[in-house]
Design an enzyme around this catalytic site. Structure first.
Site, PDB file in Angstrom:
ATOM      1  N   GLY A 169       0.817  -1.214   0.000  1.00  0.00           N
ATOM      2  CA  GLY A 169       0.000   0.000   0.000  1.00  0.00           C
ATOM      3  C   GLY A 169       0.848   1.261   0.000  1.00  0.00           C
ATOM      4  O   GLY A 169       0.539   2.232  -0.710  1.00  0.00           O
ATOM      5  N   ILE A 170       1.913   1.282   0.779  1.00  0.00           N
ATOM      6  CA  ILE A 170       2.750   2.495   0.859  1.00  0.00           C
ATOM      7  C   ILE A 170       3.483   2.692  -0.470  1.00  0.00           C
ATOM      8  O   ILE A 170       3.516   3.798  -1.020  1.00  0.00           O
ATOM      9  CB  ILE A 170       3.757   2.382   2.036  1.00  0.00           C
ATOM     10  N   THR A 247      11.829   4.242   4.343  1.00  0.00           N
ATOM     11  CA  THR A 247      10.772   4.622   5.295  1.00  0.00           C
ATOM     12  C   THR A 247      10.155   3.355   5.892  1.00  0.00           C
ATOM     13  O   THR A 247       9.072   3.419   6.474  1.00  0.00           O
ATOM     14  CB  THR A 247       9.652   5.438   4.606  1.00  0.00           C
ATOM     15  N   ALA A 248      10.821   2.199   5.718  1.00  0.00           N
ATOM     16  CA  ALA A 248      10.232   0.919   6.146  1.00  0.00           C
ATOM     17  C   ALA A 248      10.722   0.577   7.558  1.00  0.00           C
ATOM     18  O   ALA A 248      10.095   0.980   8.552  1.00  0.00           O
ATOM     19  CB  ALA A 248      10.586  -0.156   5.135  1.00  0.00           C
ATOM     20  N   ASP A 273      14.113   7.569   7.250  1.00  0.00           N
ATOM     21  CA  ASP A 273      13.198   7.855   8.364  1.00  0.00           C
ATOM     22  C   ASP A 273      13.354   6.808   9.458  1.00  0.00           C
ATOM     23  O   ASP A 273      12.780   6.950  10.529  1.00  0.00           O
ATOM     24  CB  ASP A 273      11.747   7.870   7.842  1.00  0.00           C
ATOM     25  N   GLU A 278      17.050   2.258  16.499  1.00  0.00           N
ATOM     26  CA  GLU A 278      16.324   3.457  16.968  1.00  0.00           C
ATOM     27  C   GLU A 278      16.252   3.452  18.488  1.00  0.00           C
ATOM     28  O   GLU A 278      16.082   2.380  19.078  1.00  0.00           O
ATOM     29  CB  GLU A 278      14.912   3.469  16.367  1.00  0.00           C
ATOM     30  N   HIS A 296      11.975   8.803  12.452  1.00  0.00           N
ATOM     31  CA  HIS A 296      10.777   7.945  12.357  1.00  0.00           C
ATOM     32  C   HIS A 296       9.480   8.765  12.486  1.00  0.00           C
ATOM     33  O   HIS A 296       8.723   8.617  13.453  1.00  0.00           O
ATOM     34  CB  HIS A 296      10.828   6.826  13.409  1.00  0.00           C
TER      35      HIS A 296
HETATM   36  O1  LIG Z   1       6.460   2.717  11.442  1.00  0.00           O
HETATM   37  C1  LIG Z   1       5.270   2.863  11.450  1.00  0.00           C
HETATM   38  C2  LIG Z   1       4.328   1.783  11.343  1.00  0.00           C
HETATM   39  O2  LIG Z   1       4.764   0.620  11.280  1.00  0.00           O
HETATM   40  O3  LIG Z   1       3.127   2.044  11.305  1.00  0.00           O
END
Ligand SMILES: O=CC(=O)O
Length: 335
Positions: A169-170, A247-248, A273, A278, A296
């Site tokens: 989806g992303i 961004t994953a 991100d 982290e 993030h």
């Molecule tokens: O990182 C954010 C999520 O997994 O929704």
């Protein structure tokens, strides 16, 4: 009959009315613990023995640690549902949840985070292509366009090949937005999508994706098959000057290998991100003024956070009322 209990691990910041309304069917409970040893002890003490469902956030790992086999074994027998507030549920050992008798059913929040996460990726793509980070830093230091030496010229997205590793989806949301910027999308998944889902993006093999992308965006979940899917050998197969966007989850890429590939110049820049450890960011990334670094922030918007909380609470209500979660994780689709 006594109501079942629902345990809150983490915070509800927005959907408090919906959360409190759950008290029509359950008693709402919070742990006393502030760290993992305490939490394991609290579980083993019997304090949660009437808990049927649990709402958890990504940040609650700072109290419980990961939901690994040890923690899952310590959770009470009464616990039937774990509603995770996030798209990525790599903190949860789903196989260990499934192996319980009865199984512990796990849900995540699909779809809702797509647009905000894709927007974050677009921001990082543009920032990394244009080399905006040095200018953002210079402007705050009163150095107009980096005076006395202007930054190198950036690159236009127009005509560049956007390689999407993990077209869920992303990835699909990001693809549409990047096409509006004139980028051409190719993607790799374990299996090609239907033509309708692919929306004109070309399916390529993994090696071709590495070789053809001008910008490579990582949009796949973290699991044992995807950990460090991008490392030194993969960087070597990419175009010199490639830009990497993540961004994953940090650990889908070997961060040390990225730092080396950036230092050699083979990777021109990155927009990140997410990180392997982290909230720590690799010093080699912090020292590099060209890379775009966010802490993030993918879903960090009022609208998305609110909808994610609502969705997650909806999973708890569905579990308690019907025995089935609204959005079970794919590994448990048949449970
Ligand atoms: O990182 C954010 C999520 O997994 O929704």
């Amino acid at each position: 009959m006594a109501k079942p209990q629902v345990l809150l691990l983490g915070k509800i910041d927005h959907a408090t009315t919906t959360w409190n309304a759950l008290s029509d069917i359950a008693d709402l409970l919070e742990p006393q613990s502030t760290n993992r040893p305490q939490f394991l002890q609290e579980c083993r003490s019997g304090a949660f023995n009437n808990v049927a469902a649990c709402y958890r956030t990504f940040a609650s790992a700072s109290i419980t640690g990961p939901w690994d086999a040890e923690l899952i074994a310590a959770l009470p027998q009464s616990l039937k549902f774990c509603a995770h507030n996030g798209a990525g549920y790599d903190q949860i050992d789903v196989a260990a949840c499934t192996a319980r008798d009865p199984p512990l059913k796990v849900s995540n929040v699909p779809v809702v985070p797509d647009a905000a996460t894709a927007d974050t990726a677009v921001f990082l793509i543009l920032g990394a292509l244009r080399g905006f980070n040095t200018s953002l830093l210079a402007a705050r230091e009163g150095k107009w366009r980096g005076q006395p030496t202007p930054p190198p010229l950036g690159h236009d997205p127009e005509g560049k090949v956007l390689g999407i590793l993990g077209m869920g989806g992303i990835g699909r949301n990001m693809k549409k937005k990047c096409e509006a910027l004139g980028m051409k999308a190719i993607y790799h998944n374990r299996k090609p999508l239907s033509a309708e889902m692919a929306g004109g993006a070309t399916y390529v093999g993994f090696e071709e994706l590495l070789a053809q992308s001008d910008v490579l965006s990582l949009n796949l979940p973290l699991n044992k098959n995807t950990r460090h899917i991008i490392s030194t050998p993969e960087f070597a197969k990419m175009k010199p000057g490639v830009i990497i966007i993540n961004t994953a989850r940090g650990a889908v890429m070997d961060e040390n290998a990225l730092v080396q590939a950036l230092a050699s110049g083979h990777v021109a820049s990155a927009g990140l991100d997410v990180y392997e450890e982290e909230p720590k960011i690799h010093p080699g990334l912090l020292e590099n003024p060209h890379v775009m670094l966010l802490p993030h922030m993918g879903t960090w918007t009022l609208e998305t956070q609110e909808k994610m909380e609502e969705w997650c609470i909806g999973n708890i209500r569905a579990g308690l009322e019907t025995g089935l979660l609204k959005s079970p994780v794919p590994e448990q689709a048949d449970l």
